[in-house]
Scaffold this motif. Structure first.
Motif, PDB file in Angstrom:
ATOM      1  N   GLY A   1      55.820  59.557 -15.454  1.00  0.00           N
ATOM      2  CA  GLY A   1      56.717  58.007 -15.245  1.00  0.00           C
ATOM      3  C   GLY A   1      56.286  57.056 -16.002  1.00  0.00           C
ATOM      4  N   ASN A   2      56.527  55.892 -15.883  1.00  0.00           N
ATOM      5  CA  ASN A   2      56.335  54.557 -16.490  1.00  0.00           C
ATOM      6  C   ASN A   2      54.936  54.222 -15.946  1.00  0.00           C
ATOM      7  N   ARG A   3      53.888  54.646 -17.055  1.00  0.00           N
ATOM      8  CA  ARG A   3      52.416  54.259 -16.479  1.00  0.00           C
ATOM      9  C   ARG A   3      51.864  52.955 -16.313  1.00  0.00           C
ATOM     10  N   GLN A   4      52.570  51.947 -17.430  1.00  0.00           N
ATOM     11  CA  GLN A   4      52.186  50.936 -17.355  1.00  0.00           C
ATOM     12  C   GLN A   4      53.012  49.520 -16.868  1.00  0.00           C
ATOM     13  N   GLY A   5      54.573  49.843 -16.718  1.00  0.00           N
ATOM     14  CA  GLY A   5      55.333  48.884 -16.427  1.00  0.00           C
ATOM     15  C   GLY A   5      56.462  49.018 -15.378  1.00  0.00           C
ATOM     16  N   ALA A   6      55.796  50.020 -14.623  1.00  0.00           N
ATOM     17  CA  ALA A   6      56.875  50.341 -13.321  1.00  0.00           C
ATOM     18  C   ALA A   6      56.934  49.321 -12.293  1.00  0.00           C
ATOM     19  N   LEU A   7      57.966  49.357 -11.632  1.00  0.00           N
ATOM     20  CA  LEU A   7      58.089  48.485 -10.415  1.00  0.00           C
ATOM     21  C   LEU A   7      57.777  49.152  -9.164  1.00  0.00           C
ATOM     22  N   VAL A   8      58.112  50.357  -9.099  1.00  0.00           N
ATOM     23  CA  VAL A   8      57.815  51.140  -7.715  1.00  0.00           C
ATOM     24  C   VAL A   8      56.839  52.381  -8.224  1.00  0.00           C
TER      25      VAL A   8
ATOM     26  N   GLY B   1      64.212  56.248 -13.943  1.00  0.00           N
ATOM     27  CA  GLY B   1      63.773  56.123 -15.213  1.00  0.00           C
ATOM     28  C   GLY B   1      62.597  55.172 -15.458  1.00  0.00           C
ATOM     29  N   ASN B   2      62.374  54.008 -16.027  1.00  0.00           N
ATOM     30  CA  ASN B   2      61.395  53.259 -16.588  1.00  0.00           C
ATOM     31  C   ASN B   2      60.816  52.517 -15.250  1.00  0.00           C
ATOM     32  N   ASP B   3      61.639  52.524 -14.270  1.00  0.00           N
ATOM     33  CA  ASP B   3      61.272  51.582 -13.046  1.00  0.00           C
ATOM     34  C   ASP B   3      60.265  52.324 -12.087  1.00  0.00           C
ATOM     35  N   ALA B   4      59.760  53.539 -12.372  1.00  0.00           N
ATOM     36  CA  ALA B   4      58.941  54.202 -11.327  1.00  0.00           C
ATOM     37  C   ALA B   4      57.771  54.892 -12.140  1.00  0.00           C
ATOM     38  N   ARG B   5      56.764  54.943 -11.331  1.00  0.00           N
ATOM     39  CA  ARG B   5      55.785  56.061 -11.597  1.00  0.00           C
ATOM     40  C   ARG B   5      55.253  56.721 -10.482  1.00  0.00           C
TER      41      ARG B   5
ATOM     42  N   ARG C   1      65.544  52.117  -3.106  1.00  0.00           N
ATOM     43  CA  ARG C   1      66.305  50.967  -4.024  1.00  0.00           C
ATOM     44  C   ARG C   1      66.047  49.739  -3.251  1.00  0.00           C
ATOM     45  N   PRO C   2      66.016  49.471  -1.785  1.00  0.00           N
ATOM     46  CA  PRO C   2      65.553  48.062  -1.576  1.00  0.00           C
ATOM     47  C   PRO C   2      64.201  47.584  -1.861  1.00  0.00           C
ATOM     48  N   LEU C   3      63.348  48.719  -2.031  1.00  0.00           N
ATOM     49  CA  LEU C   3      61.842  48.286  -2.439  1.00  0.00           C
ATOM     50  C   LEU C   3      61.896  48.042  -3.967  1.00  0.00           C
ATOM     51  N   LEU C   4      62.648  48.537  -4.626  1.00  0.00           N
ATOM     52  CA  LEU C   4      62.889  48.184  -5.862  1.00  0.00           C
ATOM     53  C   LEU C   4      63.372  46.667  -6.454  1.00  0.00           C
ATOM     54  N   ALA C   5      64.535  46.530  -5.315  1.00  0.00           N
ATOM     55  CA  ALA C   5      65.053  45.068  -5.459  1.00  0.00           C
ATOM     56  C   ALA C   5      63.789  44.179  -4.845  1.00  0.00           C
TER      57      ALA C   5
ATOM     58  N   SER D   1      55.073  43.678 -13.151  1.00  0.00           N
ATOM     59  CA  SER D   1      55.161  44.977 -13.136  1.00  0.00           C
ATOM     60  C   SER D   1      53.914  45.764 -13.346  1.00  0.00           C
ATOM     61  N   GLY D   2      53.954  47.285 -13.174  1.00  0.00           N
ATOM     62  CA  GLY D   2      52.658  47.802 -13.198  1.00  0.00           C
ATOM     63  C   GLY D   2      51.748  47.633 -12.263  1.00  0.00           C
ATOM     64  N   ASP D   3      50.336  47.900 -12.661  1.00  0.00           N
ATOM     65  CA  ASP D   3      49.340  47.577 -11.540  1.00  0.00           C
ATOM     66  C   ASP D   3      49.142  46.313 -11.114  1.00  0.00           C
ATOM     67  N   ALA D   4      49.366  45.526 -11.890  1.00  0.00           N
ATOM     68  CA  ALA D   4      49.205  43.957 -11.055  1.00  0.00           C
ATOM     69  C   ALA D   4      50.394  43.627 -10.172  1.00  0.00           C
ATOM     70  N   LEU D   5      51.501  44.192 -10.573  1.00  0.00           N
ATOM     71  CA  LEU D   5      52.660  44.004  -9.208  1.00  0.00           C
ATOM     72  C   LEU D   5      52.250  44.824  -8.293  1.00  0.00           C
ATOM     73  N   TYR D   6      52.016  46.281  -8.319  1.00  0.00           N
ATOM     74  CA  TYR D   6      51.743  47.023  -7.244  1.00  0.00           C
ATOM     75  C   TYR D   6      50.440  46.496  -6.390  1.00  0.00           C
TER      76      TYR D   6
END
Length: 448
Positions: free
Chosen positions: A75-82, A110-114, A229-233, A241-246
């Motif tokens: 998935g999105n290695r750098q910019g994921a939200l989930v 899509g790009n929202d997850a890794r 979906r609620p976790l994405l919101a 996004s990415g590691d910093a957000l996680y």
């Protein structure tokens, strides 16, 4: 309400609904969703330069699940939200089913997850550990996910021979694959995943943590979408996004799962075990002769679980340098055709003062244990090759191996590895934390 976080009744209700959807979980062992009792929450953290805290405790609770730098990511290695961290066993049929669900989930998000893969080979799946080693070794050549897919497709017949055939099918560099497959670094990578799973209270596979919130079992795509979906919101509202957000999303999470009921407390306690007198004799050992804790290990040099345990034992010796003595006993299993000669080779090296060096070299090269290979290791260690080869040819140390085998039979040892900790029998390659728990109780004067 915490500043910068969008929370609503509908969001909270959606999360609660996602947890309670299924009455029964499909998994190789049940994984409980229970809130830890008595755990103190760390202060909510924010990223540098961002005053908006992102971690909100609720149901299910948030756990601080790490994402190691070497872990495979889809998935999105750098910019994921989930961030979805999965603990998987390649021989678990439910994991194979869940792997397909995760592929579809990534397509939906899509790009929202890794997706982050962590290893949790169950001890009763004999092919799970070599499969995990093969996946790590393939990953070192950039082919983790293709190997993962092949392993799940062949989960019913996994063994060491098959995983090497799969590596050839993927056209990997086989010399490099063999080296990586048996390396201590590979074993340590898998062991680190197992230790984290144990800390988090994972008891079966597949188990998932979605932005730190646990979901277990091979559930359907709709379940994971409804939970995500609620976790994405929530992640979008937090910003970044990415590691910093996680890291911000799990900053207030529990570091470990703690028992919540007396039944769970009993499960967390080491089982009551019979204490046996185990004669050490002149067996090779490491650590102080008068150490208060003596660990006698019956092992097979061709057993992958013994190689995995070896990494754990090395860590124990480092952590308890004055308190633990490690004693090695030989127990080559009859279906491991090269094991007996390997054990004789270790003793032949020991006669020249290099038992532990040969011990480590054999574990690092478990698939190369012909006499020619063993003589090569002896040469690399600077042994007298004439003497070493003569000892192998005349089976000088076969009687010593047989004495250990007979002792094991009298003790009731049936498989490897089997460890006696001050006479208390522990079977299988257990986690570092499990051994620490037993050792700490012995050092504290308690009976495990």
């Amino acid at each position: 309400m915490l500043k910068g976080i969008v929370t609503s009744r509908s969001t909270a209700a959606s999360i609660r609904l996602a947890v309670s959807l299924a009455v029964m979980l499909a998994a190789c062992s049940p994984a409980a969703h229970q809130r830890p009792a008595g755990a103190r929450l760390p202060a909510v953290a924010a990223a540098a330069g961002d005053a908006r805290p992102a971690c909100v405790q609720g149901e299910p609770p948030v756990f601080k699940v790490s994402v190691p730098g070497q872990a495979p990511v889809a998935g999105n290695r750098q910019g994921a939200l989930v961030t979805i961290v999965e603990f998987m066993d390649f021989q678990c049929p439910f994991c194979g089913r869940a792997a397909g669900t995760m592929e579809r989930l990534l397509d939906e998000l899509g790009n929202d997850a890794r997706l982050v893969f962590r290893h949790y080979p169950m001890p009763f799946h004999r092919g799970a550990m070599p499969a995990a080693q093969a996946a790590v070794a393939a990953g070192r050549q950039g082919r983790f996910w293709p190997m993962s897919r092949l392993l799940f497709e062949n989960s019913r017949r996994l063994d060491e021979q098959l995983v090497f055939e799969l590596a050839e099918q993927l056209q990997l560099d086989m010399d490099r694959f063999r080296t990586d497959f048996s390396s201590q670094e590979t074993i340590a990578t898998i062991e680190a995943d197992i230790q984290e799973a144990t800390r988090l209270g994972v008891r079966g596979t597949p188990t998932f943590f979605i932005n730190g919130r646990q979901a277990g079992g091979a559930r359907g795509l709709d379940y994971f979408l409804q939970m995500t979906r609620p976790l994405l919101a929530q992640a979008r509202a937090a910003g970044g996004s990415g590691d910093a957000l996680y890291r911000r999303l799990v900053a207030c999470g529990y570091s470990e799962r703690r028992p919540t009921t007396r039944q769970e407390e009993r499960r967390a306690e080491p089982e009551k075990i019979e204490i046996r007198q185990v004669d050490i004799g002149d067996a090779p050992s490491l650590g102080p002769q008068q150490a208060p804790v003596v660990m006698v290990v019956f092992a097979d040099f061709q057993c992958p679980y013994c190689a995995r345990l070896n990494s754990t034992l090395q860590q124990l010796l480092e952590q308890y340098p004055d308190q633990v003595r490690l004693v090695f006993k030989h127990f080559p299993l009859p279906f491991h055709k090269q094991a007996s000669l390997a054990h004789e080779a270790a003793l032949a090296a020991g006669a020249q003062g290099k038992f532990w060096q040969m011990h480590d070299m054999i574990y690092a090269n478990q698939r190369r244990l012909e006499q020619f290979d063993l003589e090569g290791y002896a040469g690399a260690l600077g042994l007298d090759l004439g003497r070493f080869s003569g000892d192998l040819a005349h089976h000088t140390f076969a009687p010593a191996v047989e004495r250990d085998l007979e002792q094991a039979r009298q003790l009731g040892v049936k498989g490897t590895p089997t460890v006696y900790v001050n006479g208390r029998k522990l079977v299988g390659a257990r986690s570092l934390e499990q051994y620490r728990q037993v050792i700490d109780k012995l050092l504290g004067g308690e009976r495990p």
